[in-house]
Design an enzyme around this catalytic site. Structure first.
Site, PDB file in Angstrom:
ATOM      1  CE  LYS A 134      -2.119   1.815   4.184  1.00 40.83           C
ATOM      2  NZ  LYS A 134      -2.453   2.308   4.763  1.00 40.83           N
ATOM      3  CG  ASP A 152      -7.195   4.031   2.109  1.00 40.99           C
ATOM      4  OD1 ASP A 152      -8.298   3.645   1.158  1.00 40.99           O
ATOM      5  OD2 ASP A 152      -7.663   4.598   2.642  1.00 40.99           O
TER       6      ASP A 152
END
Ligand code: SF4
Length: 222
Positions: A134, A152
């Site tokens: 991420k 996320d």
């Protein structure tokens, strides 16, 4: 009963490949200001900001980095102070011991293996201590080198509610999204979902009555 309701809702809105275009366009109109909320002036500041943003708010990160980036300007600066001092400086962002340790490790690798600059390839970014996929995706995308889709907590929740994935694991969600979102939209798509998640489709109470996606969303309550 519940399953047939979900099936019926999915049938009502149609296949995701047909919906994804309008979803992106409507969100882009609704949230023209959907960009990263972290403040940074360089690739190193970007990397540190994203590393600090785990488990806290962007507002808190910006508050901390205002002073932090005055004090630490180059990767070497993070290595020049005792670990305890860096821990103190990042403490308000939470899990500060781990964050300080990871930032030091990442900065050391930048100095030793990358001439003090931040790599651009995802495969190299994820080798930095404390940098997962991420974080790597965010850092690459913000530097104009998008190679994936950031997943996320907001992107995960909204992708599931919108029926774009049935997965729960972020890596699998990213693969599902990559199959249907145009590559040209990979950078802005997560920002659109993040801002829509913050403003309209909250974790506890989605405001479906105010949502521009209500007729495209199998989870709509209206
Ligand atoms: S219709 Fe409701 S559940 Fe679906 S995206 Fe909008 S706010 Fe979220």
């Amino acid at each position: 009963m519940a399953r047939s309701y979900v099936r019926e809702a999915r049938r009502r809105v149609g296949p995701k490949r047909a919906r994804i275009g309008p979803i992106v366009e409507r969100l882009a109109t609704e949230h023209p200001d959907a960009v990263i909320a972290l403040s940074f002036r360089s690739e190193v500041e970007l990397l540190v900001s994203v590393m600090l943003s785990a488990q806290t708010t962007d507002v808190m990160v910006n508050r901390v980095t205002t002073g932090l980036f005055q004090k630490y300007r180059r990767p070497e600066d993070y290595l020049a102070v005792p670990l305890e001092e860096l821990e103190r400086d990042v403490r308000p962002t939470g899990t500060y011991r781990q964050k300080a340790k990871n930032i030091r490790g990442a900065m050391r690798m930048l100095v030793e293996e990358h001439d003090g600059s931040v790599p651009i390839r995802i495969e190299e970014l994820v080798r930095l201590p404390g940098v997962g996929r991420k974080t790597a995706n965010v850092v690459a995308a913000e530097r104009g080198a998008t190679q994936g889709i950031v997943v996320d907590t907001h992107v995960r929740r909204l992708s599931q509610r919108l029926g774009l994935t049935r997965e729960d694991d972020p890596a699998k969600i990213e693969q599902d999204l990559q199959r249907i979102v145009r590559k040209a939209d990979w950078a802005r798509f997560p920002h659109l979902l993040i801002w829509h998640g913050r403003r309209i489709c909250g974790a506890r109470s989605p405001h479906c009555e105010d949502c521009v996606l209500a007729d495209l969303c199998p989870s709509s309550r209206v």
